[in-house]
Design a protein around this motif. Structure first.
Motif, PDB file in Angstrom:
ATOM      1  N   ALA A 455       4.826  47.650 -30.252  1.00 57.34           N
ATOM      2  CA  ALA A 455       6.109  47.044 -30.634  1.00 57.34           C
ATOM      3  C   ALA A 455       5.998  46.308 -31.967  1.00 57.34           C
ATOM      4  N   GLY A 456       4.904  45.570 -32.132  1.00 58.74           N
ATOM      5  CA  GLY A 456       4.721  44.776 -33.355  1.00 58.74           C
ATOM      6  C   GLY A 456       4.557  45.638 -34.591  1.00 58.74           C
ATOM      7  N   ILE A 457       3.861  46.774 -34.441  1.00 59.50           N
ATOM      8  CA  ILE A 457       3.690  47.697 -35.578  1.00 59.50           C
ATOM      9  C   ILE A 457       5.050  48.273 -35.983  1.00 59.50           C
ATOM     10  N   ALA A 458       5.908  48.548 -34.990  1.00 57.19           N
ATOM     11  CA  ALA A 458       7.222  49.146 -35.290  1.00 57.19           C
ATOM     12  C   ALA A 458       8.087  48.236 -36.147  1.00 57.19           C
ATOM     13  N   VAL A 459       7.925  46.918 -35.998  1.00 59.07           N
ATOM     14  CA  VAL A 459       8.791  45.987 -36.742  1.00 59.07           C
ATOM     15  C   VAL A 459       8.057  45.293 -37.886  1.00 59.07           C
ATOM     16  N   GLY A 460       6.804  45.739 -38.166  1.00 55.47           N
ATOM     17  CA  GLY A 460       6.072  45.172 -39.293  1.00 55.47           C
ATOM     18  C   GLY A 460       5.368  43.867 -39.006  1.00 55.47           C
ATOM     19  N   PHE A 461       5.340  43.437 -37.744  1.00 58.21           N
ATOM     20  CA  PHE A 461       4.623  42.204 -37.371  1.00 58.21           C
ATOM     21  C   PHE A 461       3.127  42.416 -37.587  1.00 58.21           C
ATOM     22  N   TRP A 462       2.637  43.624 -37.216  1.00 55.73           N
ATOM     23  CA  TRP A 462       1.293  44.078 -37.586  1.00 55.73           C
ATOM     24  C   TRP A 462       1.447  45.305 -38.467  1.00 55.73           C
ATOM     25  N   GLN A 463       0.461  45.530 -39.337  1.00 57.03           N
ATOM     26  CA  GLN A 463       0.584  46.614 -40.315  1.00 57.03           C
ATOM     27  C   GLN A 463       0.191  47.972 -39.750  1.00 57.03           C
ATOM     28  N   GLY A 464      -0.645  47.982 -38.711  1.00 57.70           N
ATOM     29  CA  GLY A 464      -1.075  49.271 -38.171  1.00 57.70           C
ATOM     30  C   GLY A 464      -2.356  49.116 -37.390  1.00 57.70           C
ATOM     31  N   GLN A 466      -5.428  49.136 -38.106  1.00 59.08           N
ATOM     32  CA  GLN A 466      -6.517  48.292 -38.615  1.00 59.08           C
ATOM     33  C   GLN A 466      -6.392  46.860 -38.106  1.00 59.08           C
ATOM     34  N   ASP A 467      -5.171  46.370 -37.978  1.00 63.46           N
ATOM     35  CA  ASP A 467      -4.975  45.015 -37.427  1.00 63.46           C
ATOM     36  C   ASP A 467      -5.474  44.932 -35.991  1.00 63.46           C
ATOM     37  N   VAL A 468      -5.260  46.017 -35.231  1.00 62.80           N
ATOM     38  CA  VAL A 468      -5.729  46.046 -33.836  1.00 62.80           C
ATOM     39  C   VAL A 468      -7.251  46.011 -33.812  1.00 62.80           C
ATOM     40  N   ILE A 469      -7.881  46.804 -34.683  1.00 57.50           N
ATOM     41  CA  ILE A 469      -9.346  46.842 -34.761  1.00 57.50           C
ATOM     42  C   ILE A 469      -9.880  45.460 -35.147  1.00 57.50           C
ATOM     43  N   ASP A 470      -9.234  44.828 -36.128  1.00 57.30           N
ATOM     44  CA  ASP A 470      -9.691  43.516 -36.600  1.00 57.30           C
ATOM     45  C   ASP A 470      -9.570  42.445 -35.514  1.00 57.30           C
ATOM     46  N   ASN A 471      -8.554  42.567 -34.655  1.00 61.21           N
ATOM     47  CA  ASN A 471      -8.336  41.564 -33.605  1.00 61.21           C
ATOM     48  C   ASN A 471      -9.257  41.743 -32.395  1.00 61.21           C
TER      49      ASN A 471
END
Length: 514
Positions: A455-464, A466-471
């Motif tokens: 959901a967050g990627i769809a609205v630009g809250f996360w960029q994609g 890579q943000d998931v990997i970093d978290n």
């Protein structure tokens, strides 16, 4: 809390409960609401839920999470939904009323329907097109059962009045207005579990729907796992909030575990166990009893596929030991008992309560406790209960390796999540019986987290991705410590125990339950 800080809400509609979890930008849990719903068991092999109870509970837990976080909807960037897959809801679009209870993924009443549909071609009749064998597990035959058995349902369906969806589509429709303009949409991961979607083109197969007598007008529109489907309407606390991610629970956990590379795998330990291995944009057709499924599809990107091994009974075996046998008062107590003995003493439990899922797909199997002597006590039963989960996982992993070897896919470690991963005795035995390290992340609520990320990627809250990997971060790792000879001996005994469960269901057994 800071008024300007934004969050993502995930609704996790599971088999035993519905949860709402609020995550911050770092992927950390801020607040949670949870409510169990009734398990309706009208007769042997039947499992149902009340869709209206699930919808009520969803509204309640969203409220609880917002209260705990001390925020309101204005601080939610988006909402994601993850759900028990294959659990089928059929409802009237004009009244919003379900025509029957939701038929749950564990339910086995559709066995005769599956046999009739397979005919001379058998369980693999549709496998080339949908990636799945004909089995009671999937949604399509459940919808056929409802249309065949509920008075007037088929006529209403053919008149265009009834809608079908897994619980994701039921919740989305209600959240976006229900009878007043509710959006009837599902995502590719849920659609891939119905037996009605072409696995290569990601659209409905009208021929299979016709075989099952399911009007195509009932089916939700298939969309990606990460896009804005609609906005919350006046029913509940999420007015105007974008609902922007849907992933079936096991795909959501795969996403939350950052399994984005080919060969990365995760195993979720819940009511059942579900292992998925990422096969990339390539569709790998299993020769070893696994399911070909869509792992995720982000917006306009190409779909990513996975092989999945589904095990029907793992955590629910612990519940059975608690509720039906009364050996423990709560689930964590099973580890205390299991630790009282060094091994299972030759006692094995095969929990084929509703047949065996992957890699066997034997609906005629039933549960068995084998190898019993007077030496055994409740501690051995507790240990055998935990070990059953690990043995079943090993069988699935062996099938995955056999399927994926030709594609050069190897498993170097197994990422784990779900409630049972707090059981360290089980995790150590899992590493021992697999022969590869087992890794638990810091945030084990990866199912809800995956839906939040989509959901967050769809609205630009996360960029994609890579943000998931970093978290993602590791909490604990278990290295295998069992010698090869002991491991192989245990696996031989487990296979012997499996054989004792097969061919149990016959006319005599069915007559007992009629």
């Amino acid at each position: 809390m800071n008024d300007k800080q934004m969050y993502i809400l995930a609704i996790d509609q599971g088999t035993t409960s519905t949860r709402a979890i609020i995550f911050d930008h770092g992927g950390q849990i801020v607040a949670t609401g949870q409510q169990e719903h009734e398990q309706i068991l009208p007769r042997s092999g039947w499992v149902e839920h009340d869709p209206l109870e699930i919808w009520r509970n969803t509204r309640n837990v969203v409220g609880d999470a917002l209260v705990e976080a001390e925020i309101n909807r204005h601080q939610l960037a988006a909402v994601g939904i993850t759900n028990q897959r294959e659990t089928a809801v059929v409802w009237d679009k004009n009244t919003g009323e379900p025509v029957y209870n939701a038929i749950v993924w564990q339910d086995t009443r559709t066995q005769r329907i599956c046999d009739e549909l397979g005919g001379d071609e058998g369980a693999d009749k549709y496998k080339e097109r949908v990636g799945l064998p004909l089995a009671t597990y999937f949604s399509g035959p459940k919808v056929k059962w409802i249309l065949d058995n509920v008075d007037g349902a088929r006529e209403r369906a053919e008149a265009g009045d009834l809608l079908f969806g897994n619980t994701d589509a039921w919740l989305l429709w209600n959240l976006t207005g229900g009878t007043e303009g509710g959006v009837h949409v599902t995502d590719v991961t849920n659609a891939s579990r119905t037996m009605l979607m072409n696995i290569d083109t990601l659209d409905w197969n009208e021929d299979i729907a016709a075989d099952m007598g399911i009007p195509v007008s009932m089916l939700p529109e298939i969309r990606s796992s990460s896009e804005v489907y609609g906005h919350g309407r006046k029913r509940g606390l999420l007015i105007d909030t974008p609902i922007a991610g849907i992933l079936g629970d096991q795909q959501a956990a795969t996403f939350g575990q950052a399994c984005f590379e080919v060969g990365q795998a995760k195993n979720t330990y819940g009511t059942g166990n579900f292992m998925l291995i990422n096969t990339g944009e390539d569709l790998v057709r299993s020769q070893n009893g696994l399911l070909t499924t869509v792992a995720y599809k982000i917006g306009e990107n190409k779909p990513v596929y996975a092989l999945e091994g589904s095990i029907a009974v793992t955590g629910s075996l612990v519940q059975w030991v608690r509720d039906n046998l009364g050996l423990i008062k709560d689930a964590p107590e099973i580890e205390d008992l299991a630790k009282q003995v060094d091994d299972n003493g030759g006692l094995f439990i095969v929990p084929a309560f509703s047949g065996l899922f992957a890699p066997h797909w034997r609906s005629d199997a039933r549960g068995a406790m084998v190898g019993m002597t007077r030496f055994h006590n409740k501690n051995h039963i507790a240990r055998a209960t935990l070990e059953a989960t690990a043995f079943q996982t090993r069988e699935v992993l062996d099938a995955m390796i056999a399927d994926a070897e030709s594609d050069g896919v190897e498993l170097s470690e197994l990422k784990v999540d779900g409630g049972m991963v707090m059981n360290e005795t089980l995790m150590q035995f899992q590493a021992d019986i697999l022969g590869v390290p087992v890794v638990r992340p810091k945030v084990i609520e990866t199912t809800a987290l995956g839906a939040a990320y989509a959901a967050g990627i769809a609205v630009g809250f996360w960029q994609g991705e890579q943000d998931v990997i970093d978290n993602w971060s590791e909490d604990k790792r278990w290295e295998p410590s069992m010698d090869e000879e002991s491991r192989e001996r245990l696996l031989r005994l487990w296979k012997k125990a499996i054989e004792r469960t097969l061919d149990w269901v016959d006319e005599d057994v069915e007559a007992l339950h009629d």
